[in-house]
Design a protein around this motif. Structure first.
Motif, PDB file in Angstrom:
ATOM      1  N   PRO A 249       0.808  -1.221   0.224  1.00 38.78           N
ATOM      2  CA  PRO A 249       0.048   0.215   0.240  1.00 38.78           C
ATOM      3  C   PRO A 249       0.913   1.296   0.049  1.00 38.78           C
ATOM      4  O   PRO A 249       0.251   2.239  -0.360  1.00 38.78           O
ATOM      5  N   GLY A 250       1.846   1.412   0.611  1.00 36.75           N
ATOM      6  CA  GLY A 250       2.962   2.367   0.436  1.00 36.75           C
ATOM      7  C   GLY A 250       2.639   3.220   1.711  1.00 36.75           C
ATOM      8  O   GLY A 250       2.783   2.699   2.921  1.00 36.75           O
ATOM      9  N   ILE A 251       2.836   4.443   1.858  1.00 33.47           N
ATOM     10  CA  ILE A 251       2.689   5.397   2.902  1.00 33.47           C
ATOM     11  C   ILE A 251       0.958   5.331   3.312  1.00 33.47           C
ATOM     12  O   ILE A 251       0.233   5.741   2.763  1.00 33.47           O
ATOM     13  N   ILE A 252       0.666   4.833   4.675  1.00 33.73           N
ATOM     14  CA  ILE A 252      -0.819   4.970   4.890  1.00 33.73           C
ATOM     15  C   ILE A 252      -1.053   5.836   5.955  1.00 33.73           C
ATOM     16  O   ILE A 252      -0.206   6.255   6.913  1.00 33.73           O
TER      17      ILE A 252
ATOM     18  N   ILE B  39      -9.273   5.400   6.330  1.00 39.65           N
ATOM     19  CA  ILE B  39      -7.515   5.342   6.148  1.00 39.65           C
ATOM     20  C   ILE B  39      -7.547   5.379   4.557  1.00 39.65           C
ATOM     21  O   ILE B  39      -8.342   5.047   3.680  1.00 39.65           O
ATOM     22  N   LYS B  40      -6.100   5.676   4.131  1.00 43.02           N
ATOM     23  CA  LYS B  40      -5.785   6.005   3.025  1.00 43.02           C
ATOM     24  C   LYS B  40      -4.458   5.482   2.724  1.00 43.02           C
ATOM     25  O   LYS B  40      -3.648   5.236   3.676  1.00 43.02           O
ATOM     26  N   CYS B  41      -4.110   5.566   1.404  1.00 40.25           N
ATOM     27  CA  CYS B  41      -2.542   5.290   1.031  1.00 40.25           C
ATOM     28  C   CYS B  41      -1.948   5.828  -0.032  1.00 40.25           C
ATOM     29  O   CYS B  41      -2.849   6.214  -0.740  1.00 40.25           O
ATOM     30  N   ARG B  42      -0.547   5.951  -0.074  1.00 38.88           N
ATOM     31  CA  ARG B  42      -0.131   6.533  -1.288  1.00 38.88           C
ATOM     32  C   ARG B  42       0.885   5.697  -1.607  1.00 38.88           C
ATOM     33  O   ARG B  42       2.095   5.450  -1.054  1.00 38.88           O
ATOM     34  N   PRO B  43       0.854   5.113  -2.843  1.00 37.24           N
ATOM     35  CA  PRO B  43       2.073   3.993  -3.051  1.00 37.24           C
ATOM     36  C   PRO B  43       2.938   4.682  -3.173  1.00 37.24           C
ATOM     37  O   PRO B  43       3.208   5.849  -3.442  1.00 37.24           O
TER      38      PRO B  43
ATOM     39  N   ALA C  96     -13.306  -5.820   8.549  1.00 36.52           N
ATOM     40  CA  ALA C  96     -13.033  -4.598   8.570  1.00 36.52           C
ATOM     41  C   ALA C  96     -11.435  -4.585   8.980  1.00 36.52           C
ATOM     42  O   ALA C  96     -11.270  -4.728  10.230  1.00 36.52           O
ATOM     43  N   LEU C  97     -10.412  -4.276   8.203  1.00 37.63           N
ATOM     44  CA  LEU C  97      -9.078  -4.240   8.681  1.00 37.63           C
ATOM     45  C   LEU C  97      -8.673  -2.682   9.344  1.00 37.63           C
ATOM     46  O   LEU C  97      -9.033  -1.776   8.954  1.00 37.63           O
ATOM     47  N   THR C  98      -7.843  -2.815  10.146  1.00 39.08           N
ATOM     48  CA  THR C  98      -7.258  -1.852  10.872  1.00 39.08           C
ATOM     49  C   THR C  98      -6.162  -1.159  10.166  1.00 39.08           C
ATOM     50  O   THR C  98      -5.756   0.002  10.122  1.00 39.08           O
ATOM     51  N   GLY C  99      -5.716  -1.731   9.268  1.00 32.65           N
ATOM     52  CA  GLY C  99      -4.444  -1.561   8.223  1.00 32.65           C
ATOM     53  C   GLY C  99      -5.096  -1.722   6.961  1.00 32.65           C
ATOM     54  O   GLY C  99      -6.228  -1.777   6.655  1.00 32.65           O
ATOM     55  N   LEU C 100      -4.154  -1.861   5.971  1.00 26.18           N
ATOM     56  CA  LEU C 100      -4.610  -1.974   4.675  1.00 26.18           C
ATOM     57  C   LEU C 100      -3.920  -3.429   4.170  1.00 26.18           C
ATOM     58  O   LEU C 100      -2.867  -3.539   4.656  1.00 26.18           O
ATOM     59  N   ALA C 101      -4.041  -3.867   2.975  1.00 19.69           N
ATOM     60  CA  ALA C 101      -3.509  -5.252   2.636  1.00 19.69           C
ATOM     61  C   ALA C 101      -3.587  -5.106   0.976  1.00 19.69           C
ATOM     62  O   ALA C 101      -4.833  -4.898   0.446  1.00 19.69           O
ATOM     63  N   CYS C 102      -2.465  -5.299   0.339  1.00 20.91           N
ATOM     64  CA  CYS C 102      -2.531  -5.414  -1.136  1.00 20.91           C
ATOM     65  C   CYS C 102      -2.563  -6.802  -1.309  1.00 20.91           C
ATOM     66  O   CYS C 102      -1.804  -7.556  -1.051  1.00 20.91           O
ATOM     67  N   SER C 103      -3.759  -7.371  -1.899  1.00 23.40           N
ATOM     68  CA  SER C 103      -4.062  -8.665  -2.135  1.00 23.40           C
ATOM     69  C   SER C 103      -5.055  -8.753  -3.406  1.00 23.40           C
ATOM     70  O   SER C 103      -5.251  -7.918  -3.951  1.00 23.40           O
ATOM     71  N   GLU C 104      -5.243 -10.055  -3.580  1.00 29.92           N
ATOM     72  CA  GLU C 104      -6.383 -10.382  -4.504  1.00 29.92           C
ATOM     73  C   GLU C 104      -7.062 -11.609  -4.169  1.00 29.92           C
ATOM     74  O   GLU C 104      -6.730 -12.293  -3.155  1.00 29.92           O
ATOM     75  N   ALA C 105      -8.160 -11.896  -4.942  1.00 30.81           N
ATOM     76  CA  ALA C 105      -9.020 -12.916  -4.502  1.00 30.81           C
ATOM     77  C   ALA C 105      -8.194 -14.273  -4.558  1.00 30.81           C
ATOM     78  O   ALA C 105      -7.371 -14.300  -5.678  1.00 30.81           O
TER      79      ALA C 105
ATOM     80  N   VAL D 114      -9.261   0.581  -1.283  1.00 30.45           N
ATOM     81  CA  VAL D 114      -9.440   2.023  -1.299  1.00 30.45           C
ATOM     82  C   VAL D 114      -8.842   2.582  -2.736  1.00 30.45           C
ATOM     83  O   VAL D 114      -8.252   1.856  -3.575  1.00 30.45           O
ATOM     84  N   LEU D 115      -9.131   3.492  -3.337  1.00 28.88           N
ATOM     85  CA  LEU D 115      -9.087   4.190  -4.304  1.00 28.88           C
ATOM     86  C   LEU D 115      -7.437   4.990  -4.236  1.00 28.88           C
ATOM     87  O   LEU D 115      -7.310   5.502  -3.326  1.00 28.88           O
TER      88      LEU D 115
END
Length: 451
Positions: free
Chosen positions: A283-286, A294-298, A412-421, A449-450
């Motif tokens: 996710p980069g910078i969270i 919550i948002k992120c910037r790769p 609902a995650l407290t952080g973010l996860a870069c994943s897939e089905a 997240v967008l």
């Protein structure tokens, strides 16, 4: 994408190509088991490298972070050289064709495997780190101390974890046999057989060893070469690396002009990374916006170095642990801050999820936890609003259960996860001040997240 100095024909590469295994490991093997059963010691016996590299950890002699080192395994080409003594292992900077060390042999040894060992912590409160390591494992060495009853709590928990990760290739090492009598060793061997019966390790070889005395290490080398196949690797897809370590080399007081970028360490799942490649990390910078969402910037950067331990690489392939030197602000990589993130070619990485929908299955009983009558405690059903620890690949994050229906849960995650089905998920619950694994599942969808 930028290329290395010379053209690279991916169609001609495979995981045992000499030009690859001469410099880089192409298979990851985890060392798992209960605390103080000899996981770090067995790797040191095979490589001569201490995987415990932190001063406070070395003083207490117990690993609290993922350790790692690379090992080259050779076989003597002299047919008269008896097995298993014809198999030898050395650290990764060993030459490719050393002479056999057996007195009077005179044979030349051939490089058969280049292995990365992922040394997992054994403490119950470090299961998150163990699950992060399991995300990159192709096989595992299960260490069982012969001077203690089998199984110990984390022996069971680690075995269940690699079963969740679908590891099929396991070697069981009955360690510390030098501390017990022969009859005791035989009885202990039977207890190991009983323990693994009906599990993924049911037919796994059991090798008696003494990691401290380096007894039977040559047999372990032989089993790794003969019984653990090299996985089929994808060299042609977009490159993707999962980060299990991150750090920086800059010392306090370094002048600004001399600062170097941060380093991401991990294992490539697919594709090939080259020097000069433009990369993205998600996710980069969270952070959180003004509304608390919550948002992120790769993070975008370029590869400036590729290392497999001390071996400089022009390109890196799937399998084995590598270090990717970048131009990223070193403070973003310090002290494992990028662990759980995914690195790859710009614009090719999966979505970043803030909420997961998973299809799950709970264990019947808690592993490593016993109640007063010495029976394992039962695992209760998931409850709405309860907080879990969720491991998705290399990512560990908290999660709150927002909906449960049959075998489907929304978290609902407290952080973010870069994943897939389709990604594997491990679920842990807080019990007696420790996170205990209670089940597993697969990602079926979720909200992202967008970017």
């Amino acid at each position: 994408m930028a290329n290395a100095d010379s053209p690279l024909d991916l169609s001609m590469l495979h995981a045992l190509s000499h030009e690859i295994i001469s410099k880089q490991a192409t298979i990851n093997i985890g060392t798992i088991g209960h605390v103080a059963h000899g996981k770090s010691t067995i790797v040191k016996a095979m490589s001569g490298v201490q995987t415990i590299r932190f001063k406070n950890v070395m003083e207490c002699g117990i690993a609290t972070k993922l350790g790692h080192t690379n090992v080259k395994i050779y076989k003597c080409q002299n047919e008269a050289c008896p097995r298993p003594g014809c198999y030898k292992s050395y650290r990764s900077n060993m030459e490719d064709r050393p002479k056999c060390e057996r007195p009077g042999c005179g044979g030349i040894m051939k490089l058969e495997r280049h292995v990365s060992f992922v040394d997992c912590a054994g403490h119950d409160f470090l299961m998150a780190a163990m699950l992060n390591g399991a995300a990159v494992m192709d096989a595992a060495l299960l260490l069982v101390a012969a001077n203690e009853p089998c199984p110990q709590p984390q022996t069971s928990e680690h075995l269940a974890a690699i079963e969740i990760m679908k590891l099929k290739h396991i070697l069981i090492l009955q360690n510390k046999v030098d501390l017990i009598e022969k009859t005791t060793a035989q009885d202990h061997y039977q207890s190991i057989l009983q323990f693994v019966k009906g599990t993924i390790a049911d037919s796994a070889p059991i090798v008696p060893v003494s990691a401290q005395l380096k007894y039977n290490i040559d047999a372990v080398n032989e089993y790794i070469v003969e019984r653990i196949p090299i996985p089929v690797r994808d060299f042609t897809s977009d490159p993707r690396l999962i980060v299990i370590r991150s750090f920086e080399f800059n010392r306090p007081g370094t002048e600004a002009d001399s600062l170097t970028g941060g380093v991401a360490g991990g294992s490539i799942l697919s594709g090939v990374l080259r020097l000069g490649d433009e990369i993205e990390i998600r996710p980069g910078i969270i952070s959180k916006d003004n509304e608390g969402k919550i948002k992120c910037r790769p993070i975008f950067s370029r590869i400036v170095t590729l290392l497999a331990e001390n071996n400089n690489l022009k390109f890196a392939v799937p399998g084995g642990l590598i270090s990717v030197g970048t131009k990223i602000d070193p403070t973003l990589c310090r002290a494992d801050r990028l662990v759980g993130q995914v690195l790859g070619a710009v614009g090719t990485l999966p979505e970043v999820y803030s909420e997961l929908e998973i299809q799950y299955l709970l264990l019947r009983r808690l592993l490593g936890v016993k109640v007063d009558d010495k029976k394992q405690a039962k695992v209760t059903k998931l409850a709405k609003n309860e907080v879990l620890m969720v491991n998705i690949g290399p990512t560990s994050t908290g999660g709150r259960v927002i909906e449960v229906k049959n075998d489907i849960a929304k978290i609902a995650l407290t952080g973010l996860a870069c994943s897939e089905a389709g990604a594997n998920v491990a679920l842990s619950r807080r019990i007696a001040n420790h996170w205990r694994m209670i089940g597993w599942g697969k990602v079926t969808g979720g909200s992202y997240v967008l970017i």
